[in-house]
Design a protein around this motif. Structure first.
Motif, PDB file in Angstrom:
ATOM      1  N   LEU A   1      17.803   3.742   7.712  1.00 28.18           N
ATOM      2  CA  LEU A   1      18.710   4.076   8.808  1.00 28.18           C
ATOM      3  C   LEU A   1      18.088   3.750  10.159  1.00 28.18           C
ATOM      4  O   LEU A   1      18.721   3.121  11.025  1.00 28.18           O
ATOM      5  N   ASN A   2      16.828   4.167  10.354  1.00 26.36           N
ATOM      6  CA  ASN A   2      16.156   3.904  11.627  1.00 26.36           C
ATOM      7  C   ASN A   2      15.875   2.415  11.805  1.00 26.36           C
ATOM      8  O   ASN A   2      16.030   1.863  12.900  1.00 26.36           O
ATOM      9  N   GLY A   3      15.447   1.773  10.731  1.00 29.49           N
ATOM     10  CA  GLY A   3      15.139   0.350  10.810  1.00 29.49           C
ATOM     11  C   GLY A   3      16.359  -0.487  11.123  1.00 29.49           C
ATOM     12  O   GLY A   3      16.306  -1.399  11.965  1.00 29.49           O
ATOM     13  N   ARG A   4      17.464  -0.199  10.468  1.00 28.19           N
ATOM     14  CA  ARG A   4      18.701  -0.951  10.738  1.00 28.19           C
ATOM     15  C   ARG A   4      19.175  -0.722  12.171  1.00 28.19           C
ATOM     16  O   ARG A   4      19.652  -1.646  12.843  1.00 28.19           O
ATOM     17  N   ARG A   5      19.046   0.513  12.652  1.00 28.79           N
ATOM     18  CA  ARG A   5      19.479   0.814  14.015  1.00 28.79           C
ATOM     19  C   ARG A   5      18.644   0.033  15.034  1.00 28.79           C
ATOM     20  O   ARG A   5      19.187  -0.571  15.971  1.00 28.79           O
ATOM     21  N   LYS A   6      17.339   0.006  14.842  1.00 29.21           N
ATOM     22  CA  LYS A   6      16.467  -0.715  15.764  1.00 29.21           C
ATOM     23  C   LYS A   6      16.711  -2.220  15.684  1.00 29.21           C
ATOM     24  O   LYS A   6      16.735  -2.905  16.722  1.00 29.21           O
ATOM     25  N   LEU A   7      16.910  -2.733  14.475  1.00 30.31           N
ATOM     26  CA  LEU A   7      17.166  -4.172  14.319  1.00 30.31           C
ATOM     27  C   LEU A   7      18.490  -4.538  15.001  1.00 30.31           C
ATOM     28  O   LEU A   7      18.564  -5.560  15.704  1.00 30.31           O
TER      29      LEU A   7
ATOM     30  N   SER B   1      19.951  -3.057  17.468  1.00 30.25           N
ATOM     31  CA  SER B   1      19.829  -2.979  18.930  1.00 30.25           C
ATOM     32  C   SER B   1      19.166  -4.233  19.493  1.00 30.25           C
ATOM     33  O   SER B   1      19.501  -4.682  20.595  1.00 30.25           O
ATOM     34  N   MET B   2      18.254  -4.830  18.716  1.00 33.33           N
ATOM     35  CA  MET B   2      17.617  -6.070  19.170  1.00 33.33           C
ATOM     36  C   MET B   2      18.547  -7.267  19.006  1.00 33.33           C
ATOM     37  O   MET B   2      18.598  -8.157  19.858  1.00 33.33           O
ATOM     38  N   ILE B   3      19.301  -7.292  17.924  1.00 41.12           N
ATOM     39  CA  ILE B   3      20.199  -8.418  17.693  1.00 41.12           C
ATOM     40  C   ILE B   3      21.301  -8.474  18.720  1.00 41.12           C
ATOM     41  O   ILE B   3      21.663  -9.537  19.237  1.00 41.12           O
ATOM     42  N   PHE B   4      21.834  -7.305  19.066  1.00 43.21           N
ATOM     43  CA  PHE B   4      22.992  -7.262  19.960  1.00 43.21           C
ATOM     44  C   PHE B   4      22.624  -6.936  21.399  1.00 43.21           C
ATOM     45  O   PHE B   4      23.504  -6.698  22.228  1.00 43.21           O
ATOM     46  N   ALA B   5      21.319  -6.929  21.695  1.00 40.36           N
ATOM     47  CA  ALA B   5      20.896  -6.624  23.066  1.00 40.36           C
ATOM     48  C   ALA B   5      21.305  -7.762  24.013  1.00 40.36           C
ATOM     49  O   ALA B   5      21.317  -8.925  23.651  1.00 40.36           O
TER      50      ALA B   5
ATOM     51  N   ALA C   1       0.816  -1.214   0.000  1.00 39.39           N
ATOM     52  CA  ALA C   1       0.000   0.000   0.000  1.00 39.39           C
ATOM     53  C   ALA C   1       0.851   1.265   0.000  1.00 39.39           C
ATOM     54  O   ALA C   1       0.313   2.377   0.006  1.00 39.39           O
ATOM     55  N   GLY C   2       2.168   1.105   0.014  1.00 38.92           N
ATOM     56  CA  GLY C   2       3.053   2.258  -0.053  1.00 38.92           C
ATOM     57  C   GLY C   2       3.533   2.777   1.273  1.00 38.92           C
ATOM     58  O   GLY C   2       4.185   3.820   1.337  1.00 38.92           O
ATOM     59  N   ASP C   3       3.264   2.038   2.363  1.00 36.71           N
ATOM     60  CA  ASP C   3       3.680   2.490   3.699  1.00 36.71           C
ATOM     61  C   ASP C   3       4.841   1.622   4.182  1.00 36.71           C
ATOM     62  O   ASP C   3       4.677   0.739   5.021  1.00 36.71           O
ATOM     63  N   ALA C   4       6.033   1.881   3.633  1.00 35.67           N
ATOM     64  CA  ALA C   4       7.210   1.081   3.975  1.00 35.67           C
ATOM     65  C   ALA C   4       7.583   1.238   5.444  1.00 35.67           C
ATOM     66  O   ALA C   4       8.013   0.275   6.094  1.00 35.67           O
ATOM     67  N   GLU C   5       7.407   2.427   5.978  1.00 35.72           N
ATOM     68  CA  GLU C   5       7.779   2.662   7.372  1.00 35.72           C
ATOM     69  C   GLU C   5       6.946   1.815   8.318  1.00 35.72           C
ATOM     70  O   GLU C   5       7.470   1.183   9.248  1.00 35.72           O
ATOM     71  N   ALA C   6       5.639   1.760   8.085  1.00 37.78           N
ATOM     72  CA  ALA C   6       4.767   0.940   8.934  1.00 37.78           C
ATOM     73  C   ALA C   6       5.077  -0.541   8.749  1.00 37.78           C
ATOM     74  O   ALA C   6       5.022  -1.320   9.710  1.00 37.78           O
ATOM     75  N   ALA C   7       5.404  -0.939   7.532  1.00 31.98           N
ATOM     76  CA  ALA C   7       5.764  -2.330   7.280  1.00 31.98           C
ATOM     77  C   ALA C   7       6.992  -2.718   8.089  1.00 31.98           C
ATOM     78  O   ALA C   7       7.050  -3.793   8.691  1.00 31.98           O
ATOM     79  N   VAL C   8       7.978  -1.841   8.115  1.00 29.01           N
ATOM     80  CA  VAL C   8       9.201  -2.105   8.881  1.00 29.01           C
ATOM     81  C   VAL C   8       8.887  -2.222  10.366  1.00 29.01           C
ATOM     82  O   VAL C   8       9.408  -3.106  11.057  1.00 29.01           O
ATOM     83  N   GLU C   9       8.024  -1.362  10.874  1.00 27.65           N
ATOM     84  CA  GLU C   9       7.680  -1.412  12.296  1.00 27.65           C
ATOM     85  C   GLU C   9       7.003  -2.735  12.651  1.00 27.65           C
ATOM     86  O   GLU C   9       7.277  -3.323  13.711  1.00 27.65           O
ATOM     87  N   GLU C  10       6.130  -3.226  11.791  1.00 20.76           N
ATOM     88  CA  GLU C  10       5.472  -4.510  12.061  1.00 20.76           C
ATOM     89  C   GLU C  10       6.482  -5.658  12.031  1.00 20.76           C
ATOM     90  O   GLU C  10       6.420  -6.578  12.859  1.00 20.76           O
TER      91      GLU C  10
END
Length: 311
Positions: free
Chosen positions: A299-305, A307-311, A255-264
Motif C-alpha cells: 500500500l505504501n509502496g504503490r502510493r509513493k510510486l 505520487s512520483m509517476i503523476f507528479a 535477506a527478508g527485508d522487503a520494505e527496505a528493498a522497496v525503498e531502494e
C-alpha cells in the motif's frame, strides 16, 4: 421461457442429489430436506425447449457442489395441482423453466428462463451461503488450513493438502498457488514452476497464480544476490551507481527485508525512471505481486510510486 401448456413426458434422472419430485414427495424431498441443506427446485416439462438446455446445466452445477445442495425436478404437467398450490402461495409459476431455491423450508431465491452457467453457479452459491454452508464443499477451509501450515513451517503437510484440493477441484487457483509456494519454500523452484505451468489456462492469469510466479522470480534472484553490507557500502560511496542500488534492493529482499528493498527501488526510480528499460518499476511490481494486496509495504509502496509517476 415458455408458457405452461399441456403435455406429457419422461421423468428426469433421479439420485441422491437429483430427484424427481411429485406432489406426494414434495414435503419430504423439498420442504423437509431444505431444513438440512438448500434444495434447488427445477420446474420443467419435456416439451419445453429451454428446459432441455437448463436442466443438464443445473444438474452439473448441483453435482459439482458435492452435496452442499440437492436438486428436485418437478414435471409441471404431471404435478399440476402442486404447481397451482405453490402459485397460490406466491410463487410465479406461470412459465417455465422456473428454478426456485428453498432454504429452511421456504423459497429464498429464483430465476426464470435459461441462463448462462456463470449465473447458475452464482445462484447456487447464494443458496448455499443462505443455508449457512460453504459453496465449495469445504475446499476453501482446506486451503486456509494449508496456508496456516505453510506459515508455520509445516511445508510437507501443506503441500499435501494443496495437492488434495487440486485433486477435488482442478481449477482452484489458490491451491495451485499454495502448492507452488510450498515448493518455493522447499527450495525446488523448478517444481514450483511446473505446478503453475500445469494449471488450466482459464486460471493462468488469476491473482494467486501471478503472486506465485512473482515469488518464484524473486527466489531465483535471491540465489544470485550479493552481500548486503558490501552493496550498501558501494551505494553509499556512489549514490548515482544505479546498478549497485538495484543489486542492493535484490539483496535486501533476499535477506527478508522487503520494505527496505522497496525503498531502494523507489529511490532508483526517482533518480532515473527509465534506467535499464524501467527495471526499477518492473521490480517493484514483482515485489508487490508477491505480497498480499493489503500488505502495508504494498500500500505504501504503490502510493509513493504513484505520487512520483503523476507528479
Amino acid at each position: 421461457m415458455i408458457d405452461i401448456l399441456g403435455g406429457a413426458g419422461d421423468n428426469a434422472p433421479a439420485g441422491d442429489l437429483i430427484k424427481d419430485v411429485t406432489e406426494a414427495t414434495f414435503m419430504q424431498d423439498v420442504v423437509d430436506a431444505s431444513m438440512q441443506a438448500p434444495v434447488i427446485v427445477d420446474f420443467w416439462a419435456p416439451w419445453c425447449g429451454p428446459c432441455k438446455t437448463l436442466g443438464p446445466a443445473l444438474e452439473a452445477a448441483v453435482t459439482k457442489a458435492k452435496g452442499a445442495v440437492t436438486m428436485a425436478k418437478i414435471d409441471v404437467d404431471q404435478n399440476q395441482r402442486l404447481v397451482q398450490a405453490l402459485a397460490q402461495q406466491g410463487l410465479p409459476l406461470q412459465s417455465i423453466p422456473t428454478v426456485v431455491a428453498f432454504v429452511q423450508g421456504r423459497p429464498i431465491d429464483m430465476f426464470q428462463g435459461a441462463v448462462a452457467p456463470s449465473e447458475i453457479d452464482a445462484f447456487i452459491k447464494r443458496a448455499i451461503e443462505a443455508g449457512g454452508g460453504s459453496a465449495d464443499g469445504g475446499l476453501g477451509e482446506a486451503v486456509e488450513m494449508a496456508e496456516q501450515m505453510l506459515a508455520e513451517g509445516n511445508i510437507a503437510d501443506a503441500a499435501q493438502t494443496f495437492a488434495a484440493v487440486i485433486g477435488e477441484d482442478d481449477k482452484n487457483a489458490a491451491a495451485y498457488s499454495g502448492l507452488a509456494r510450498a515448493h518455493v519454500a522447499m527450495g525446488d523452484l523448478d517444481q514450483a514452476e511446473a505446478v503453475l505451468n500445469g494449471a488450466p489456462a482459464e486460471i493462468s492469469t488469476a491473482a494467486e497464480i501471478e503472486a506465485a510466479h512473482a515469488q518464484i522470480a524473486l527466489a531465483r534472484q535471491a540465489e544470485n544476490a550479493g552481500p548486503v553490507a558490501e552493496l550498501r557500502a558501494k551505494v553509499d560511496a556512489n549514490p548515482d551507481d544505479l546498478q549497485a542500488r538495484f543489486d542492493l534492493a535484490q539483496a535486501l529482499h533476499a535477506a527478508g527485508d522487503a520494505e527496505a528493498a522497496v525503498e531502494e527501488l523507489l529511490a532508483l526510480f526517482r533518480k532515473d525512471r527509465e534506467w535499464n528499460d524501467g527495471a526499477a518499476k518492473a521490480q517493484l511490481f514483482t515485489i508487490f505481486d508477491a505480497l498480499k494486496p493489503n500488505d502495508p509495504i504494498v500500500l505504501n509502496g504503490r502510493r509513493k510510486l504513484s505520487s512520483m509517476i503523476f507528479a
